[in-house]
Write a protein that holds these residues in place. Structure first.
Motif, PDB file in Angstrom:
ATOM      1  N   LEU A 119      43.465  56.227  28.414  1.00  0.00           N
ATOM      2  CA  LEU A 119      43.043  54.950  28.962  1.00  0.00           C
ATOM      3  C   LEU A 119      43.500  54.810  30.416  1.00  0.00           C
ATOM      4  N   ARG A 120      42.522  54.637  31.319  1.00  0.00           N
ATOM      5  CA  ARG A 120      42.820  54.426  32.746  1.00  0.00           C
ATOM      6  C   ARG A 120      42.143  53.126  33.162  1.00  0.00           C
ATOM      7  N   ILE A 121      42.949  52.202  33.639  1.00  0.00           N
ATOM      8  CA  ILE A 121      42.443  50.887  34.017  1.00  0.00           C
ATOM      9  C   ILE A 121      42.778  50.619  35.481  1.00  0.00           C
ATOM     10  N   ALA A 122      41.859  49.934  36.159  1.00  0.00           N
ATOM     11  CA  ALA A 122      42.080  49.492  37.529  1.00  0.00           C
ATOM     12  C   ALA A 122      41.488  48.099  37.660  1.00  0.00           C
ATOM     13  N   TYR A 123      41.800  47.434  38.761  1.00  0.00           N
ATOM     14  CA  TYR A 123      41.212  46.112  38.984  1.00  0.00           C
ATOM     15  C   TYR A 123      40.873  45.925  40.445  1.00  0.00           C
ATOM     16  N   VAL A 124      39.964  44.985  40.682  1.00  0.00           N
ATOM     17  CA  VAL A 124      39.520  44.622  42.023  1.00  0.00           C
ATOM     18  C   VAL A 124      39.726  43.128  42.193  1.00  0.00           C
ATOM     19  N   GLU A 125      40.372  42.745  43.288  1.00  0.00           N
ATOM     20  CA  GLU A 125      40.582  41.329  43.621  1.00  0.00           C
ATOM     21  C   GLU A 125      39.260  40.764  44.135  1.00  0.00           C
ATOM     22  N   VAL A 126      38.629  39.897  43.374  1.00  0.00           N
ATOM     23  CA  VAL A 126      37.334  39.335  43.731  1.00  0.00           C
ATOM     24  C   VAL A 126      37.435  38.480  44.993  1.00  0.00           C
ATOM     25  N   ASP A 127      38.516  37.707  45.126  1.00  0.00           N
ATOM     26  CA  ASP A 127      38.676  36.857  46.306  1.00  0.00           C
ATOM     27  C   ASP A 127      38.703  37.700  47.578  1.00  0.00           C
ATOM     28  N   SER A 128      39.416  38.803  47.556  1.00  0.00           N
ATOM     29  CA  SER A 128      39.469  39.701  48.719  1.00  0.00           C
ATOM     30  C   SER A 128      38.106  40.324  48.975  1.00  0.00           C
ATOM     31  N   LEU A 129      37.430  40.697  47.920  1.00  0.00           N
ATOM     32  CA  LEU A 129      36.092  41.269  48.045  1.00  0.00           C
ATOM     33  C   LEU A 129      35.157  40.284  48.749  1.00  0.00           C
ATOM     34  N   MET A 130      35.228  39.020  48.352  1.00  0.00           N
ATOM     35  CA  MET A 130      34.349  37.997  48.925  1.00  0.00           C
ATOM     36  C   MET A 130      34.649  37.728  50.400  1.00  0.00           C
TER      37      MET A 130
ATOM     38  N   ASP B   3      34.490  60.321  40.297  1.00  0.00           N
ATOM     39  CA  ASP B   3      35.683  61.120  40.599  1.00  0.00           C
ATOM     40  C   ASP B   3      36.950  60.512  39.993  1.00  0.00           C
ATOM     41  N   LYS B   4      37.023  59.200  39.998  1.00  0.00           N
ATOM     42  CA  LYS B   4      38.264  58.517  39.585  1.00  0.00           C
ATOM     43  C   LYS B   4      38.448  58.504  38.070  1.00  0.00           C
ATOM     44  N   LYS B   5      37.362  58.458  37.333  1.00  0.00           N
ATOM     45  CA  LYS B   5      37.390  58.520  35.866  1.00  0.00           C
ATOM     46  C   LYS B   5      38.183  57.370  35.222  1.00  0.00           C
ATOM     47  N   TYR B   6      37.992  56.155  35.725  1.00  0.00           N
ATOM     48  CA  TYR B   6      38.621  54.999  35.086  1.00  0.00           C
ATOM     49  C   TYR B   6      37.877  54.666  33.804  1.00  0.00           C
ATOM     50  N   THR B   7      38.623  54.268  32.797  1.00  0.00           N
ATOM     51  CA  THR B   7      38.029  53.828  31.545  1.00  0.00           C
ATOM     52  C   THR B   7      37.456  52.428  31.718  1.00  0.00           C
ATOM     53  N   MET B   8      38.171  51.618  32.534  1.00  0.00           N
ATOM     54  CA  MET B   8      37.768  50.231  32.720  1.00  0.00           C
ATOM     55  C   MET B   8      38.215  49.773  34.110  1.00  0.00           C
ATOM     56  N   ILE B   9      37.324  49.060  34.794  1.00  0.00           N
ATOM     57  CA  ILE B   9      37.664  48.434  36.064  1.00  0.00           C
ATOM     58  C   ILE B   9      37.433  46.939  35.884  1.00  0.00           C
ATOM     59  N   LEU B  10      38.487  46.171  36.020  1.00  0.00           N
ATOM     60  CA  LEU B  10      38.442  44.731  35.798  1.00  0.00           C
ATOM     61  C   LEU B  10      38.294  43.974  37.113  1.00  0.00           C
ATOM     62  N   SER B  11      37.757  42.780  37.028  1.00  0.00           N
ATOM     63  CA  SER B  11      37.736  41.908  38.199  1.00  0.00           C
ATOM     64  C   SER B  11      38.873  40.919  38.048  1.00  0.00           C
ATOM     65  N   LYS B  12      39.629  40.746  39.115  1.00  0.00           N
ATOM     66  CA  LYS B  12      40.754  39.812  39.093  1.00  0.00           C
ATOM     67  C   LYS B  12      40.436  38.697  40.067  1.00  0.00           C
ATOM     68  N   SER B  13      40.376  37.499  39.538  1.00  0.00           N
ATOM     69  CA  SER B  13      40.093  36.329  40.356  1.00  0.00           C
ATOM     70  C   SER B  13      41.126  35.266  40.027  1.00  0.00           C
ATOM     71  N   GLY B  14      41.880  34.854  41.017  1.00  0.00           N
ATOM     72  CA  GLY B  14      42.927  33.866  40.760  1.00  0.00           C
ATOM     73  C   GLY B  14      43.949  34.443  39.807  1.00  0.00           C
ATOM     74  N   ASP B  15      44.183  33.728  38.713  1.00  0.00           N
ATOM     75  CA  ASP B  15      45.176  34.204  37.741  1.00  0.00           C
ATOM     76  C   ASP B  15      44.557  34.517  36.387  1.00  0.00           C
ATOM     77  N   ASN B  16      43.307  35.007  36.388  1.00  0.00           N
ATOM     78  CA  ASN B  16      42.673  35.349  35.112  1.00  0.00           C
ATOM     79  C   ASN B  16      43.306  36.582  34.468  1.00  0.00           C
ATOM     80  N   ILE B  17      44.039  37.370  35.248  1.00  0.00           N
ATOM     81  CA  ILE B  17      44.841  38.464  34.691  1.00  0.00           C
ATOM     82  C   ILE B  17      46.289  38.053  34.925  1.00  0.00           C
TER      83      ILE B  17
END
Length: 193
Positions: A35-46, A148-162
């Motif tokens: 299991l490989r997990i990563a996340y992206v900060e949605v606020d920063s993306l926006m 290339d990265k082979k993540y199992t899951m990439i989550l979106s993080k917005s505020g404190d949802n994680i």
């Protein structure tokens, strides 16, 4: 009693499907380590993805134009209503004239409400198109990025949802850099056409 127990034993021994609380040994042993997990900060993306920044400005200008148009028409209607009220008090209208002017004001008000609804619907539709395009762009990029990265899951993080995430699995900057690079390349290709 022995018969019932034997019958139960026979039934349970025939049922080879795993129970809810049982997991096959091979599955549980290999899954957590893979299991490989990563996340992206949605606020920063926006705020840092050029496409979002540009389109946010477009939507903001459109919203301001809508508000200005509605405010202008609303003020004109209010002025006409005030003028009507003033002339009505001065007995400047016959009864028929007053009814005609009042009907005209009511139609103007209905037209203004219809305009407001139409402009609001158009704005919502354009916002939805932007969100869909953003989602498609992100999904397309993540599919390429993850080859290339082979993540199992990439989550979106917005505020404190994680509630907690280790910063080592934050791939926001990689994603923003990659999206901006792809967006600039796409924009340059479109400008050449």
């Amino acid at each position: 009693m022995a018969m019932a127990f034997c019958g139960l034993a026979i039934l349970s021994s025939c049922d080879k499907s795993p129970k809810a609380d049982e997991q096959p040994a091979a599955t549980t042993a290999s899954k957590p380590s893979d299991l490989r997990i990563a996340y992206v900060e949605v606020d920063s993306l926006m705020t840092q993805y050029e496409y979002c920044k540009e389109y946010s400005l477009i939507l903001e200008k459109k919203s301001q134009n809508i508000q200005a148009t509605l405010q202008q028409k609303g003020q004109a209607l209010q002025q006409a209503a005030n003028n009507f009220q003033q002339k009505l008090q001065q007995n400047a209208y016959t009864r028929e004239q007053a009814e005609q002017v009042q009907a005209g004001l009511q139609k103007q008000n209905a037209d203004l409400e219809a305009l407001q609804q139409r402009l609001s619907a158009e704005f919502q539709e354009e916002t939805a198109k932007f969100n869909e395009a953003l989602h498609d762009s992100l999904q397309h990029f993540l599919a390429k990025y993850n080859k290339d990265k082979k993540y199992t899951m990439i989550l979106s993080k917005s505020g404190d949802n994680i509630l907690y995430a280790d910063k080592t699995i934050d791939i926001t900057n990689d994603i923003i850099t990659g999206l901006n690079k792809a967006y600039k390349k796409g924009s340059a290709t479109e400008k050449k056409k």
